[in-house]
Design an enzyme around this catalytic site. Structure first.
Site, short mmCIF file in Angstrom:
data_model
loop_
_atom_site.label_atom_id
_atom_site.label_comp_id
_atom_site.label_asym_id
_atom_site.label_seq_id
_atom_site.Cartn_x
_atom_site.Cartn_y
_atom_site.Cartn_z
N CYS A 1 0.80 -1.23 0.00
CA CYS A 1 0.00 0.00 0.00
C CYS A 1 0.84 1.28 0.00
O CYS A 1 0.52 2.20 -0.77
CB CYS A 1 -1.04 -0.01 1.12
SG CYS A 1 -0.51 -0.77 2.64
N ARG B 1 8.63 -11.04 4.63
CA ARG B 1 8.59 -10.84 6.08
C ARG B 1 9.60 -11.74 6.76
O ARG B 1 9.70 -12.92 6.45
CB ARG B 1 7.16 -11.12 6.59
CG ARG B 1 6.21 -10.09 5.99
CD ARG B 1 4.80 -10.18 6.49
NE ARG B 1 3.99 -9.27 5.68
CZ ARG B 1 2.66 -9.27 5.67
NH1 ARG B 1 2.00 -10.11 6.43
NH2 ARG B 1 2.01 -8.43 4.91
N GLN C 1 1.15 -11.77 -2.96
CA GLN C 1 -0.20 -11.26 -2.71
C GLN C 1 -0.86 -10.85 -4.01
O GLN C 1 -0.23 -10.20 -4.84
CB GLN C 1 -0.12 -10.04 -1.79
CG GLN C 1 0.28 -10.37 -0.38
CD GLN C 1 0.23 -9.15 0.52
OE1 GLN C 1 0.33 -8.03 0.05
NE2 GLN C 1 0.09 -9.38 1.80
N ASP D 1 -2.80 -8.38 -4.59
CA ASP D 1 -3.18 -7.21 -3.83
C ASP D 1 -3.86 -6.17 -4.73
O ASP D 1 -3.62 -6.13 -5.93
CB ASP D 1 -1.91 -6.60 -3.23
CG ASP D 1 -2.18 -5.87 -1.94
OD1 ASP D 1 -3.34 -5.80 -1.51
OD2 ASP D 1 -1.21 -5.35 -1.35
N HIS E 1 -5.58 -1.91 -4.46
CA HIS E 1 -5.98 -0.74 -3.68
C HIS E 1 -6.86 0.15 -4.53
O HIS E 1 -6.49 0.52 -5.63
CB HIS E 1 -4.74 0.02 -3.21
CG HIS E 1 -3.90 -0.79 -2.28
ND1 HIS E 1 -2.76 -1.44 -2.68
CD2 HIS E 1 -4.07 -1.10 -0.97
CE1 HIS E 1 -2.26 -2.11 -1.66
NE2 HIS E 1 -3.02 -1.93 -0.61
N LYS F 1 -11.83 -4.27 8.75
CA LYS F 1 -11.82 -5.16 7.59
C LYS F 1 -13.10 -5.99 7.51
O LYS F 1 -13.73 -6.26 8.53
CB LYS F 1 -10.67 -6.17 7.69
CG LYS F 1 -9.32 -5.59 7.95
CD LYS F 1 -8.23 -6.67 7.89
CE LYS F 1 -8.27 -7.62 9.08
NZ LYS F 1 -7.38 -8.77 8.93
N HIS G 1 -8.31 -1.47 0.68
CA HIS G 1 -7.33 -2.52 0.40
C HIS G 1 -8.11 -3.81 0.17
O HIS G 1 -9.04 -4.10 0.92
CB HIS G 1 -6.41 -2.77 1.60
CG HIS G 1 -5.79 -1.54 2.20
ND1 HIS G 1 -4.43 -1.39 2.30
CD2 HIS G 1 -6.31 -0.42 2.75
CE1 HIS G 1 -4.14 -0.23 2.89
NE2 HIS G 1 -5.28 0.38 3.17
#
Lengths: 613, 613
Positions: free
Chosen positions: B308, B337, B355, B357, B359, B443, B489
């Site tokens: 993000c 990570r 991911q 992902d 946005h 979320k 997100h």
């Protein structure tokens, strides 16, 4: 691994000169002579100036001076005129070796030259003074005193006849630290352009202007393709919607061509324990450029600067049989290199490099077939963009053998193999790239000539006996024995970042339809035409055509201008006429117009896109 | 940013228990009581054993002991029998608070309990002893002395009637360091399973056996989907040709659904200067898990653990107008990570997480529409796999407000908005996820029930007012003013690694045709049929069907076995009959056969693939 660092071509513009540099040293001598001439002119006009050094460079020459009062760009005209005035009197350089004492007398008031003399003397090298011109030789009374400079030689034999006075031009001023060290005093550098004649000089200047207009950093911003963020850091481009679309189209094309040749995709992480690179040999030879990571548990990791060692692990996950060979792994993925800030430049040199990388693991008797299949892909791909390709056989330099992995025997074998592939397909027209091999093996490098006539290194095919040996990669052959295999590294675009910079400049941002982020701009004349225009837009969109709709808020003129600067291949203005006739007039970038039905228009565009034209 | 760390669901198997845990604490009390019962039985059978601690866990209970001589798995039968023998005498727990002196007398010979007593006492907390059972209460002469343990409470009210003796079972032995510290002595841990009744216990055991058979680590290897390399490191999967193919198919599907909702792709690098995360707030709150890089120039970089903050930079590269809103950025990319080695598990917990992902940058009045569009994608996607979805409203916990960014007012606004979206679409059947919010906002988490009835956290939609505020993201509204915008997100698969592990276990490796790396295996009976079979293979391949050809080298039986273990959806055996008739008999995984012409076969397969069935 595919090296995508353009060692010879630090910026695209410099590469214009490659051919000229290859052709002759005479031009370099002229340029060097012109540096002397510049110093002579400056000293005549500004006698209390201290001259330092002045070499020939890619496109001409420069000379660094300490002026007693500041110079302006306007003064260059006067200096250039003086150079032309002196030139006829320069018939020949004479040189003599002198003792350091004598040399120091000549430069009593010039600490820069004194420093150089000290240095040459300390090394025990000869000190030579080169003298040219002046009334002693020419009795005709022309301007120009006899000029002497501390120099190692390399001049035109007869400057006044060899050098075309219309073939050079002073270019610009710049600041430069003495010997490039910021602790030293700042000097004034005068740059000059120099070619064999006026035509070549003018051609160069025109191309440079065109190249500046096409500069991908400027156009990339105007077209909204990529950005840099101060918070993210330099050398780390972020790709916008439009830029990503282009990257994906290019990558899909490469993948389509590869798939037809039996390639498959694999996926690897961007980091690894150092163990992988200790085995591959990269840890030692690539050390400076590795981004290193220390984990919270104290392990040492690195970001991958290449993909080959990871790919060997997938190959090696099971014992392969001859029936499984070749294995062709392809992956478009980012690699990371810890480049120094000063070396970064737009998309040409970045820290996050997307490679369209592939590795073929094959048996020795499969090398030719596999290399030719890759060569086919490269030919098809570059033809699409109108690039003419030249081939360089990049081999190792035995004089610096410690840069490479493996034994001389392995190198000889690999280079013979590679050369025979080149000769079979390409005859002996290849460029000999001594010392241009990769760390692990020789390469076939492809050099493309772009719309500006610049030569750029693009695709590569590399043959590698070393990496398979280090990772002990084998297949079980027909006799049930373990047989060592070989690797072919290949990239079609190389680095997508660099290839994008090339394409932006090659097309000056006016991309072919299939590659344009927006293919058709639709402009309703006034609000009354919005609905009808939107209907046309919808039909095009449903047919898979990328459109941009410029709503009737702004003035028609403004909207047409916006569209033209965005370099969209086609635009459609929709007014009363179009609404009434049901036909559409489509205009291309060069202003050609064509009236078509919506169906015809869609057909035309779809064909163009399908043919990648 | 999409958190893909399954905090509650460290391994897939544990998650079976989620529902049970949510439903009641009574079961937890039974399990805790059974831990006492286990200790009582052990002490009766092995009186010189030192008992330490024994809590309730997800699927039952355990207790750690120091035995004077080693125990074997066989001894568990005896201990379990003893537990059942004692249970009827346990009618009620009684507890009393005692002084530490008195407690120490009870445990004179047990250094572990003495250590606990010291600790409780040092904290000034009450020391309580719980006692149950024994002849003093039951005169019937049953086995079982009165049993006392140092404990904080939480037991069944009436163990002998509450606990079904057929509802529990001792499971296994394990070594465990006293208090989890490897500097302490190694104890013996006995695990027990416990449920409300025999049926639930048996159901659990059957499901666990099935889950073990389906374990993605085992199946992933058998099916050749991914590998781990010792040289690359743990938690860093490398995806083979087959695994990558599946990832791409899944990702293409998500992208197809997203594209239909107006999403566009963007591309970012995997690293950033720390400045980006200082602005976003991640540098402080995510510090431990960041892979940090120190560059050769001494700058501090990090690998991105989420996308993000990078995406905000693309949005913010130009001043957006209300006409540009919403901007929908989608990107399938790896985040990193620094997980601890001990926490890594197959694909469920990795260090390189892919991911899918996205946005959405939108105006406040666009939130509902955008969220519903994403929810549509999630519904369609998960339905394809036969997953039933539940919805959790994951909100912040005011008690630990320092974990979050922003003010209570922003959180209230965001949570009200999100709750109203959930209620409008889903009524009030949602699960309340107190404390399950992301760092920056609440979320909607989607929980899928797989073929084994396990509840798994999958997709997520997150509403974020904080990040846009920190990056000062705005659009120019209709009035020409700068209007703050919001971010949504969302991830459909979440982590592709985790989703792949889910799918492998959900399908037990027998993937639907569209997703199978190989869709049809072709097996010629003998060499005489090779040519004809290859012709069939070629036709299927040209029709875009992924085939595997098992040449007639090995025996027919062996080839059919190979194919069955590889779980290919269809196979075709080609012998004389097929060659003569021109028809093909296709057999599916359950042994159903169908005779078809090649054209019919291709049509059938293409339809199945197109429908993703």
């Amino acid at each position: 691994m595919v090296f995508c660092k353009p060692r010879l071509f630090r910026n695209l513009f410099l590469s214009v000169m490659i051919n000229a540099m290859e052709n002759n040293d005479l031009l370099a001598n002229k340029r060097h002579t012109l540096a002397h001439l510049l110093a002579a002119a400056v000293l005549e006009l500004y006698p209390d100036t201290k001259n330092t050094i002045g070499p020939a460079i890619d496109n001409g020459f420069y000379y660094d001076f300490e002026f007693s009062s500041p110079l302006s760009e306007n003064d260059l005209v006067k200096i250039e005129a003086k150079m032309r005035e002196i030139l006829p009197s320069w018939s020949q350089f004479k040189h003599r070796e002198v003792a350091d004492k004598e040399a120091k007398v000549v430069y009593t008031n010039n600490p820069y030259k004194l420093e150089l003399i000290e240095e040459i003397s300390a090394k025990g090298e000869p000190i030579t003074l080169y003298t040219v011109g002046g009334p002693a030789e020419h009795q005709s009374g022309v301007s120009g005193a006899r000029f002497t400079d501390l120099c190692r030689g390399g001049h035109s034999e007869a400057p006044n006849t060899d050098i075309d006075p219309a073939g050079f031009k002073l270019d610009r001023l710049a600041g430069a630290y003495w010997r490039g060290d910021s602790n030293n005093s700042m000097l004034t550098r005068i740059y000059g352009l120099a070619f064999d004649n006026q035509e070549e000089l003018e051609d160069y200047i025109a191309k440079r202007e065109e190249a500046e207009k096409r500069d991908h950093k400027k156009l990339g911003k105007e077209l909204g393709l990529f950005i840099f963020s101060d918070l993210v850091g330099s050398g780390l481009p972020l790709w916008t919607v439009k830029g990503t679309l282009m990257r994906e189209l290019l990558n899909d094309y490469v993948w389509e061509l590869r798939q037809a040749k039996g390639f498959n995709r694999v996926t690897i992480p961007h980091i690894t324990k150092k163990d992988l690179y200790e085995t591959s040999g990269h840890w030692a030879k690539f050390a400076d450029e590795l981004f290193r990571i220390n984990t919270r548990e104290g392990h040492e990791f690195a970001m991958k600067p290449m993909n080959c060692p990871h790919h060997t692990q997938i190959f090696d996950a099971e014992q392969r049989s001859y029936r499984d060979m070749p294995q062709r792994y392809s992956e478009t993925t980012m690699v990371y290199r810890d480049e120094q800030s000063g070396e970064l430049s737009g998309l040409s040199r970045v820290r996050s490099i997307t490679q369209d990388d592939a590795h073929v693991f094959c048996r020795e008797n499969q090398i030719e077939n596999e290399m030719n299949a890759i060569w086919d892909i490269i030919d098809t791909f570059y033809k699409t963009f109108g690039f003419e390709l030249k081939v360089r056989f990049s081999r190792h330099d035995p004089a610096t053998f410690d840069k490479y992995l493996g034994t001389p025997e392995i190198w000889q074998k690999a280079e013979e193999k590679l050369k025979s592939v080149i000769t079979d397909r390409y005859d002996d027209k290849f460029i000999d790239g001594l010392g241009e091999a990769a760390m692990y093996g020789p390469k076939i490098d492809f050099m493309a000539k772009d719309a500006l006539g610049r030569t750029l290194q693009v695709a590569t095919i590399q043959l590698d006996f070393n990496m398979p040996e280090r990772f002990k990669l084998t297949c079980i052959n027909e006799k049930g024995e373990k047989e060592p295999i070989v690797m072919i590294h290949c990239a079609i675009m190389g680095s997508i970042e660099r290839f994008m910079s090339t394409l932006i400049e090659h097309y000056a941002g006016a991309f072919p339809t299939w590659l344009s982020p927006v293919q058709v701009a639709i402009v309703p004349v006034a609000e009354a035409h919005d609905e009808y225009a939107k209907n046309v837009a919808r039909q095009l969109k449903e047919a898979g055509i990328r459109i941009e709709f410029l709503e009737s808020g702004d003035s028609l003129g403004k909207r047409i201008r916006t569209m033209k600067t965005s370099k969209v291949p086609y635009f459609i203005v929709i007014g009363d006429k179009e609404k009434d006739s049901g036909n559409i007039t489509i205009e291309n970038r060069t202003g050609e117009k064509e009236e078509l039905s919506t169906e015809q228009l869609i057909g035309k565009l779809q064909t163009e896109i399908k043919n990648r034209s």
